[in-house]
Motif scaffolding. Sequence first.
Motif, short mmCIF file in Angstrom:
data_model
loop_
_atom_site.label_atom_id
_atom_site.label_comp_id
_atom_site.label_asym_id
_atom_site.label_seq_id
_atom_site.Cartn_x
_atom_site.Cartn_y
_atom_site.Cartn_z
N GLY A 167 61.11 39.98 -14.22
CA GLY A 167 59.80 40.09 -13.59
C GLY A 167 58.95 41.19 -14.19
N VAL A 168 59.45 41.80 -15.26
CA VAL A 168 58.69 42.87 -15.92
C VAL A 168 58.55 42.53 -17.40
CG1 VAL A 168 58.53 45.35 -16.30
CG2 VAL A 168 59.96 44.47 -14.44
N PRO A 169 57.35 42.16 -17.84
CA PRO A 169 57.21 41.83 -19.26
C PRO A 169 57.32 43.07 -20.14
CG PRO A 169 55.11 41.58 -18.09
CD PRO A 169 56.13 41.95 -17.07
N ALA A 170 57.79 42.85 -21.36
CA ALA A 170 57.74 43.91 -22.37
C ALA A 170 56.29 44.08 -22.78
CB ALA A 170 58.60 43.52 -23.56
N ALA A 171 55.89 45.32 -22.99
CA ALA A 171 54.48 45.58 -23.28
C ALA A 171 54.27 46.22 -24.64
CB ALA A 171 53.89 46.49 -22.20
N GLY A 172 55.33 46.68 -25.26
CA GLY A 172 55.12 47.30 -26.56
C GLY A 172 56.45 47.65 -27.21
N LEU A 173 56.36 47.97 -28.50
CA LEU A 173 57.57 48.29 -29.26
C LEU A 173 57.29 49.49 -30.15
CD1 LEU A 173 60.41 47.52 -30.41
CD2 LEU A 173 59.19 46.05 -32.04
N ASP A 174 58.17 50.47 -30.08
CA ASP A 174 58.09 51.61 -30.99
C ASP A 174 59.27 51.49 -31.95
OD1 ASP A 174 58.23 54.04 -32.30
OD2 ASP A 174 57.52 55.18 -30.55
N ALA B 61 59.94 53.01 -34.78
CA ALA B 61 60.53 54.24 -35.30
C ALA B 61 61.45 54.89 -34.28
CB ALA B 61 59.42 55.20 -35.71
N ALA B 62 61.01 54.91 -33.01
CA ALA B 62 61.82 55.53 -31.97
C ALA B 62 62.83 54.56 -31.37
CB ALA B 62 60.90 56.06 -30.86
N ARG B 63 62.77 53.31 -31.79
CA ARG B 63 63.67 52.26 -31.28
C ARG B 63 63.61 52.18 -29.76
NH1 ARG B 63 69.24 52.52 -34.79
NH2 ARG B 63 68.39 51.68 -36.70
N ARG B 64 62.42 51.92 -29.27
CA ARG B 64 62.25 51.79 -27.82
C ARG B 64 61.35 50.60 -27.50
NH1 ARG B 64 63.82 56.94 -25.99
NH2 ARG B 64 63.02 56.75 -23.88
N VAL B 65 61.72 49.86 -26.46
CA VAL B 65 60.86 48.80 -25.94
C VAL B 65 60.14 49.37 -24.73
CG1 VAL B 65 60.80 46.52 -24.85
CG2 VAL B 65 62.41 46.96 -26.73
N LYS B 66 58.80 49.18 -24.73
CA LYS B 66 58.02 49.65 -23.57
C LYS B 66 57.82 48.49 -22.61
CE LYS B 66 55.46 52.50 -26.81
NZ LYS B 66 54.23 52.51 -27.62
N LEU B 67 57.99 48.76 -21.34
CA LEU B 67 57.81 47.73 -20.32
C LEU B 67 56.45 47.89 -19.64
CD1 LEU B 67 61.33 47.54 -18.62
CD2 LEU B 67 60.46 46.37 -20.65
N ALA B 68 56.00 46.78 -19.04
CA ALA B 68 54.68 46.79 -18.40
C ALA B 68 54.64 47.79 -17.25
CB ALA B 68 54.34 45.39 -17.91
N ASP B 69 55.79 48.09 -16.66
CA ASP B 69 55.77 49.03 -15.54
C ASP B 69 55.88 50.49 -16.01
OD1 ASP B 69 58.39 49.34 -16.30
OD2 ASP B 69 59.26 48.52 -14.44
N GLY B 70 55.81 50.69 -17.33
CA GLY B 70 55.82 52.05 -17.85
C GLY B 70 57.17 52.53 -18.33
N ASP B 71 58.21 51.84 -17.91
CA ASP B 71 59.55 52.22 -18.36
C ASP B 71 59.69 52.02 -19.87
OD1 ASP B 71 60.79 53.19 -16.20
OD2 ASP B 71 62.26 51.56 -16.00
#
Lengths: 412, 463
Positions: B85-92, B94-104
């Motif tokens: 229920g939380v879409p992915a919103a971005g990808l970093d 270099a830092a190897r992190r997926v950003k979620l729409a809820d800020g996580d």
Amino acid sequence: MKHGILTDILDYSNRANPYPLYEELRKTPVFHDGDGPYVISTYFDIQSLLHDPRLSSDARNLAATAGDPLAESGEEGAAALPPSFLKLDPPEHDRLRRMTNRPFGPPHSPHRIDGMRDDLRGIVTGLIDNLGDPGRIDLVDQFSYPFPVTMICRLLGVPREDEARFHVWADTLAASLDPDPDSDPTERDKTTHDARMELGMYLAGLIEERRKDPKDDMLSQLAVAHGEDGSMSTMELLSTAALLLIAGHETTVNLITNGMLTLLRHPDVLRQLRETPGLAVPLVEELLRFEPPVQLLPQRTPLVDIEVRGVTIPKGSSMWLILASGNRDPHRFEDPDRFDPYRKDIQHLGLGSGIHSCFGAPLARLEAQLALSELARRLENPQLIEDPPPYRQNAVLRGPRHLYVTCDGIRS
Amino acid sequence: MPDGALEHLKREGRIVVVGASLAGLRAAETLRDKGFAGSLTMIGDEPYEPYDRPPLSKQVLLGRAGAERTALPRRREIDAEWRLGVPAAGLDMAARRVKLADGDEVPYDRLLIATGVRARPWPNEAEAELEGVFVLRTRDDGAALARRLDAGPRRVLVVGAGFTGSEIASACRERGLEVTVAERGDAPLVGALGGVVGAVAAELQRENGVDLRTGIMVTALEGDATGRVRAAHFSDGTTLECDVVVVSLGAQRNTEWLSGSGLGAGPRGIACDAGCRAFDIRGIVTDDIFVAGDVARSPHPLFGYQFLSLEHWGNAVSQAETAAHNMLSESTDRRPHIWVPAFWSTQFGVNIKSVGVPPMGTEIMITQGSRAERRFTGVYGYQGRVIGAVTFDNCRWLQFYQQQIEATAPFPPPFPTVDRRPEGQKALPADFPDPSLPTHGPTITLSGYSPADRRMTFTPAGH
């Protein structure tokens, strides 16, 4: 030495265990000797050829059969029935099979087989109840043999009072597939011919009756069908009914008997089946791989020269596809000579593949599952009296003629 | 990879799967099968655990199964942390992190992107908002449309006669509903199977009582005072009264969340190598980001190394398995994804199956059966070889033609077959529409590096 390996396969003394011969045969995946058939024995080749539209199942496309020991002698022609869909190519095959399937399976009759469960269970229970002396049971004559023919009678809609007559004809026809080498061939042919004629007359009469007064059974439904594929002529219907009877009988007898034989050789599995009847479902699949009732398909021929593994098989040649060998191909199945009902990767060739894949498969599976799980549950400490058991003559429809078993008792 | 790193990854690494549908689930199961014991996170924009989409346009619309009963069977436990229920919103990257729409933010050592596609919406937003206008892609879409069909609408308009649109029309007819299908091309399924087969599909629709209108566009949807759709206007000036409109204009790839990330992702999907490793926008392959399913585009040696983007169920499974295998393998143990495209459809009582890439075909030969009987096998040829095949109620032969494709066998097939009819004596032009003209989404998108098509475009970084 490969010379004579086909003779060896047909030789009765190898009936109990043909698998080492198949292993030898697989070293020459397309085997051909003199004017004999082209013999295909590895899984992937058989699988491909069963889906190859250049191959015909229609004997009229065969050029020469002189060197094929399994070529048909034409005795079936005596009954003058047209070829059944087993021996036809599309579109004729498709039309007849579609019409036959309409009252038999999905999409039009999804409940036909499932609706026979109670009937099946009743017959199995009755046969086991009447096994008699548990000290010496012949599982073939007392169980595997009468079970499927009763089922086919119920499926077709043969009235109960006629079932006994039907059994006699079925026995005679089955015996013709498995001739006693000591009997007089002329006498044998006459008996077979007479049985076929009597069965044909009987069915023709029943068809007429059902046309006038159709019931829910398959014969009625087939007799009155008229749809986009037209109607079945009486002759077509007779040969279809004969096909269902013969193909659905001997094969199931052997599946059940091979099953019990295999279980008695693997007492652990027998115990597991007794404890977990649901194991019957994967177990029957493994059985169809391990000891398939139809060992080989001897009636394919190419419509044009084809190449298999670099060997050209000329147009019109006779071919054998050895399903039982493909099922033991180590390139396809891990540890193929081990009987393992928990095997996950089990796409066997036991029921064929492609457009001619076993029509009665859903019924055969259910029959074998019910029969084996009930036998496992009710026979107390069963043991083989004779191993290997005496086999039938027939190398194609291979199975024990008798399976003598002793047990401590019969559970209720 | 340094010595031991792979073992370390398997033991205590972090794998994140973005996309919790068929490809994501099968990949996760394969990872666990292959001994991955680290942490596994499944991210999905829908609130549901993985479900199966093919029934949504078939059994669900017929009311034979509820949309909530389409959960995918599990092959095994996957012991994952689910972020549903939380879409992915971005990808970093270099830092190897997926950003979620809820800020996580979720860190990873290996990332699998399987975000798939979504239904292309009706282009006019106000009209798309009208009550009675649907798309069909998700479980919620299926449930809503099925409910609406239950209510017995007077006329359904299906916009676009691709596979989904045709299946919807079929379900409507089976339920006895009046249905109009509007298609910009000359026939249904023309983008995927060409005009020769499309003509059969058109007859099939008309015989089954579909009001099929081809060579036409829907120019506007009209609502009544209460905001319910009441009519559609066509490019030929006519108007049709309808109370349900299903927009079936193909799919859009879910890659927007990657824009600006530096990954080679755009409207055509995410480019990856044959081992499912994603390319970055410089055309350099990444080592820790993998792609699978509808959103991936990967080169296929059988089809001139063109980058194929396949919206096929079987492709999603196969590519997910390959990606998962490769995520846990040293480079020489990696496997290529060389699945031969295949798909199926059921409509108007006919089973349609296909292998290979029919839209690459320039010719077609009906090698078995007959179009008039709606039971046939059509073989597609491209530059003298077999490139694809389709069957209508004839699927048991398909394996043979797949082998012909894999063996680059000559076209037209130089041999007789069973069930060859007079119409099967010679090849016909396959009659595909010009691929540069937009139509409903074809099942296969061809693009990439071939000399004939160098129109490869990446979404540029930054906004």
